[in-house]
Design a protein around this motif. Sequence first.
Motif, PDB file in Angstrom:
ATOM      1  N   PHE A 156      -7.342   7.536  -3.816  1.00  0.00           N
ATOM      2  CA  PHE A 156      -7.950   6.845  -2.665  1.00  0.00           C
ATOM      3  C   PHE A 156      -7.538   5.373  -2.639  1.00  0.00           C
ATOM      4  CE2 PHE A 156     -11.471   4.329  -0.908  1.00  0.00           C
ATOM      5  CZ  PHE A 156     -11.520   4.855   0.368  1.00  0.00           C
ATOM      6  N   ILE A 157      -7.597   4.728  -3.808  1.00  0.00           N
ATOM      7  CA  ILE A 157      -7.198   3.312  -3.900  1.00  0.00           C
ATOM      8  C   ILE A 157      -5.725   3.158  -3.549  1.00  0.00           C
ATOM      9  CG2 ILE A 157      -6.891   1.371  -5.480  1.00  0.00           C
ATOM     10  CD1 ILE A 157      -9.376   2.330  -6.966  1.00  0.00           C
ATOM     11  N   PHE A 158      -4.888   4.097  -4.032  1.00  0.00           N
ATOM     12  CA  PHE A 158      -3.451   4.047  -3.776  1.00  0.00           C
ATOM     13  C   PHE A 158      -3.162   4.106  -2.283  1.00  0.00           C
ATOM     14  CE2 PHE A 158       0.608   6.296  -3.186  1.00  0.00           C
ATOM     15  CZ  PHE A 158       1.453   5.429  -3.844  1.00  0.00           C
ATOM     16  N   TYR A 159      -3.776   5.074  -1.585  1.00  0.00           N
ATOM     17  CA  TYR A 159      -3.526   5.231  -0.157  1.00  0.00           C
ATOM     18  C   TYR A 159      -4.172   4.112   0.655  1.00  0.00           C
ATOM     19  CZ  TYR A 159      -1.381   9.742  -0.920  1.00  0.00           C
ATOM     20  OH  TYR A 159      -0.539  10.742  -1.338  1.00  0.00           O
ATOM     21  N   MET A 160      -5.284   3.583   0.175  1.00  0.00           N
ATOM     22  CA  MET A 160      -5.882   2.423   0.838  1.00  0.00           C
ATOM     23  C   MET A 160      -4.960   1.215   0.745  1.00  0.00           C
ATOM     24  SD  MET A 160      -8.673   2.663   2.527  1.00  0.00           S
ATOM     25  CE  MET A 160      -9.203   0.950   2.511  1.00  0.00           C
ATOM     26  N   ASN A 161      -4.310   1.058  -0.419  1.00  0.00           N
ATOM     27  CA  ASN A 161      -3.388  -0.059  -0.593  1.00  0.00           C
ATOM     28  C   ASN A 161      -2.210   0.029   0.360  1.00  0.00           C
ATOM     29  OD1 ASN A 161      -4.901  -1.263  -2.592  1.00  0.00           O
ATOM     30  ND2 ASN A 161      -3.809  -0.277  -4.270  1.00  0.00           N
ATOM     31  N   ILE A 162      -1.628   1.221   0.513  1.00  0.00           N
ATOM     32  CA  ILE A 162      -0.489   1.369   1.416  1.00  0.00           C
ATOM     33  C   ILE A 162      -0.933   1.204   2.868  1.00  0.00           C
ATOM     34  CG2 ILE A 162      -0.653   3.878   1.596  1.00  0.00           C
ATOM     35  CD1 ILE A 162       2.550   1.725   1.595  1.00  0.00           C
ATOM     36  N   PHE A 163      -2.155   1.673   3.182  1.00  0.00           N
ATOM     37  CA  PHE A 163      -2.680   1.501   4.535  1.00  0.00           C
ATOM     38  C   PHE A 163      -2.874   0.021   4.854  1.00  0.00           C
ATOM     39  CE2 PHE A 163      -6.365   1.228   7.441  1.00  0.00           C
ATOM     40  CZ  PHE A 163      -5.825   1.884   8.530  1.00  0.00           C
ATOM     41  N   GLU A 164      -3.429  -0.712   3.900  1.00  0.00           N
ATOM     42  CA  GLU A 164      -3.612  -2.156   4.084  1.00  0.00           C
ATOM     43  C   GLU A 164      -2.263  -2.856   4.198  1.00  0.00           C
ATOM     44  OE1 GLU A 164      -5.885  -3.299   0.721  1.00  0.00           O
ATOM     45  OE2 GLU A 164      -7.765  -2.431   1.465  1.00  0.00           O
ATOM     46  N   VAL A 193       0.540  -1.608   5.375  1.00  0.00           N
ATOM     47  CA  VAL A 193       1.103  -1.324   6.704  1.00  0.00           C
ATOM     48  C   VAL A 193       0.432  -2.195   7.763  1.00  0.00           C
ATOM     49  CG1 VAL A 193       1.299   0.421   8.512  1.00  0.00           C
ATOM     50  CG2 VAL A 193       1.830   1.013   6.136  1.00  0.00           C
ATOM     51  N   LEU A 194      -0.891  -2.337   7.671  1.00  0.00           N
ATOM     52  CA  LEU A 194      -1.605  -3.190   8.628  1.00  0.00           C
ATOM     53  C   LEU A 194      -1.131  -4.643   8.530  1.00  0.00           C
ATOM     54  CD1 LEU A 194      -5.313  -1.924   8.486  1.00  0.00           C
ATOM     55  CD2 LEU A 194      -3.617  -1.552  10.292  1.00  0.00           C
ATOM     56  N   ILE A 195      -0.959  -5.123   7.303  1.00  0.00           N
ATOM     57  CA  ILE A 195      -0.493  -6.499   7.107  1.00  0.00           C
ATOM     58  C   ILE A 195       0.918  -6.665   7.670  1.00  0.00           C
ATOM     59  CG2 ILE A 195       0.168  -8.213   5.378  1.00  0.00           C
ATOM     60  CD1 ILE A 195      -2.107  -7.129   3.627  1.00  0.00           C
ATOM     61  N   LEU A 196       1.779  -5.683   7.422  1.00  0.00           N
ATOM     62  CA  LEU A 196       3.149  -5.760   7.947  1.00  0.00           C
ATOM     63  C   LEU A 196       3.173  -5.770   9.473  1.00  0.00           C
ATOM     64  CD1 LEU A 196       5.148  -3.408   5.553  1.00  0.00           C
ATOM     65  CD2 LEU A 196       5.393  -5.879   5.791  1.00  0.00           C
ATOM     66  N   LEU A 197       2.326  -4.939  10.084  1.00  0.00           N
ATOM     67  CA  LEU A 197       2.254  -4.909  11.549  1.00  0.00           C
ATOM     68  C   LEU A 197       1.752  -6.248  12.100  1.00  0.00           C
ATOM     69  CD1 LEU A 197       0.842  -1.319  12.213  1.00  0.00           C
ATOM     70  CD2 LEU A 197       3.194  -2.144  12.494  1.00  0.00           C
ATOM     71  N   ALA A 208       5.364  -5.414  -3.211  1.00  0.00           N
ATOM     72  CA  ALA A 208       4.139  -5.149  -3.969  1.00  0.00           C
ATOM     73  C   ALA A 208       3.470  -3.820  -3.598  1.00  0.00           C
ATOM     74  CB  ALA A 208       3.140  -6.287  -3.758  1.00  0.00           C
ATOM     75  N   ALA A 209       3.606  -3.387  -2.355  1.00  0.00           N
ATOM     76  CA  ALA A 209       2.867  -2.209  -1.896  1.00  0.00           C
ATOM     77  C   ALA A 209       3.762  -1.063  -1.442  1.00  0.00           C
ATOM     78  CB  ALA A 209       1.915  -2.605  -0.767  1.00  0.00           C
ATOM     79  N   VAL A 210       4.763  -1.376  -0.609  1.00  0.00           N
ATOM     80  CA  VAL A 210       5.602  -0.306  -0.051  1.00  0.00           C
ATOM     81  C   VAL A 210       6.505   0.296  -1.120  1.00  0.00           C
ATOM     82  CG1 VAL A 210       7.334   0.270   1.686  1.00  0.00           C
ATOM     83  CG2 VAL A 210       5.513  -1.360   2.226  1.00  0.00           C
ATOM     84  N   ARG A 211       7.126  -0.544  -1.942  1.00  0.00           N
ATOM     85  CA  ARG A 211       8.046  -0.043  -2.971  1.00  0.00           C
ATOM     86  C   ARG A 211       7.356   0.915  -3.958  1.00  0.00           C
ATOM     87  NH1 ARG A 211       9.150  -0.711  -7.934  1.00  0.00           N
ATOM     88  NH2 ARG A 211       7.599  -2.356  -8.161  1.00  0.00           N
ATOM     89  N   PRO A 212       6.183   0.560  -4.514  1.00  0.00           N
ATOM     90  CA  PRO A 212       5.518   1.510  -5.426  1.00  0.00           C
ATOM     91  C   PRO A 212       5.167   2.839  -4.748  1.00  0.00           C
ATOM     92  CG  PRO A 212       4.585  -0.683  -5.669  1.00  0.00           C
ATOM     93  CD  PRO A 212       5.466  -0.721  -4.471  1.00  0.00           C
ATOM     94  N   TYR A 213       4.784   2.774  -3.472  1.00  0.00           N
ATOM     95  CA  TYR A 213       4.444   4.000  -2.740  1.00  0.00           C
ATOM     96  C   TYR A 213       5.666   4.900  -2.603  1.00  0.00           C
ATOM     97  CZ  TYR A 213       3.129   7.013   1.157  1.00  0.00           C
ATOM     98  OH  TYR A 213       2.886   8.106   1.962  1.00  0.00           O
TER      99      TYR A 213
END
Length: 204
Positions: A18-26, A28-32, A101-106
């Motif tokens: 859940f934390i992992f997917y929340m991080n990638i979701f956040e 994506v929002l920051i990138l947008l 920090a977020a996209v690469r680990p995902y």
Amino acid sequence: QTAFTMQKCYNSKVIHSFIFYMNIFEAVLILLLLVAVSAFVSCSELALASSRKIKLQVLGKEGDTRALDVLNMQGQPGSFITVVQIGLNAVAILASSVGEAAVRPYLGALLQHLGDAAWAGTLASLLSFFLVTGLFILFADLMPKRFAMTHPERVAVRVVRPMMLMIFLLKPLVWFFDGIANLIFKTLRISTVRQDQLTSEDIY
């Protein structure tokens, strides 16, 4: 005891997922959000720089005071150019940090399921770079600038007030960088005042 331990491990995995997917979701929002900011700044830069003085004067005579603000900004372009560069560079640095920090680990976690983890990290870094760079080239640079080039005055009168606010908020940085640039231009005896007068060469 064994069942309790297995349930505890399962709950831990669920929480981590859940934390992992929340991080990638956040991320994506920051990138947008960064794309939107960069698109606004890029669009504003081209529109304010390429708006035609005659059309702006007509709009000003018709009562649109924003057109007069654009003319004033064009007369002294140093401040808004400085804000544009500060904004674009800050966004680029932040986007690079978020991607790393977020996209690469995902992407790395996804690629590890497809093969050897030794090359997954490198490939994830490359994919992250190309995805983030492509996103910004298309939506934060190419499309906004093409739109601004097609409708310069229409865009300029709508973005001039927000740009004036940004200049006010970033005044210390604007003063610092603009002052250094002006000093260099003055030392080199290069004029930075925009000239819009028609000459015989322009006519013929």
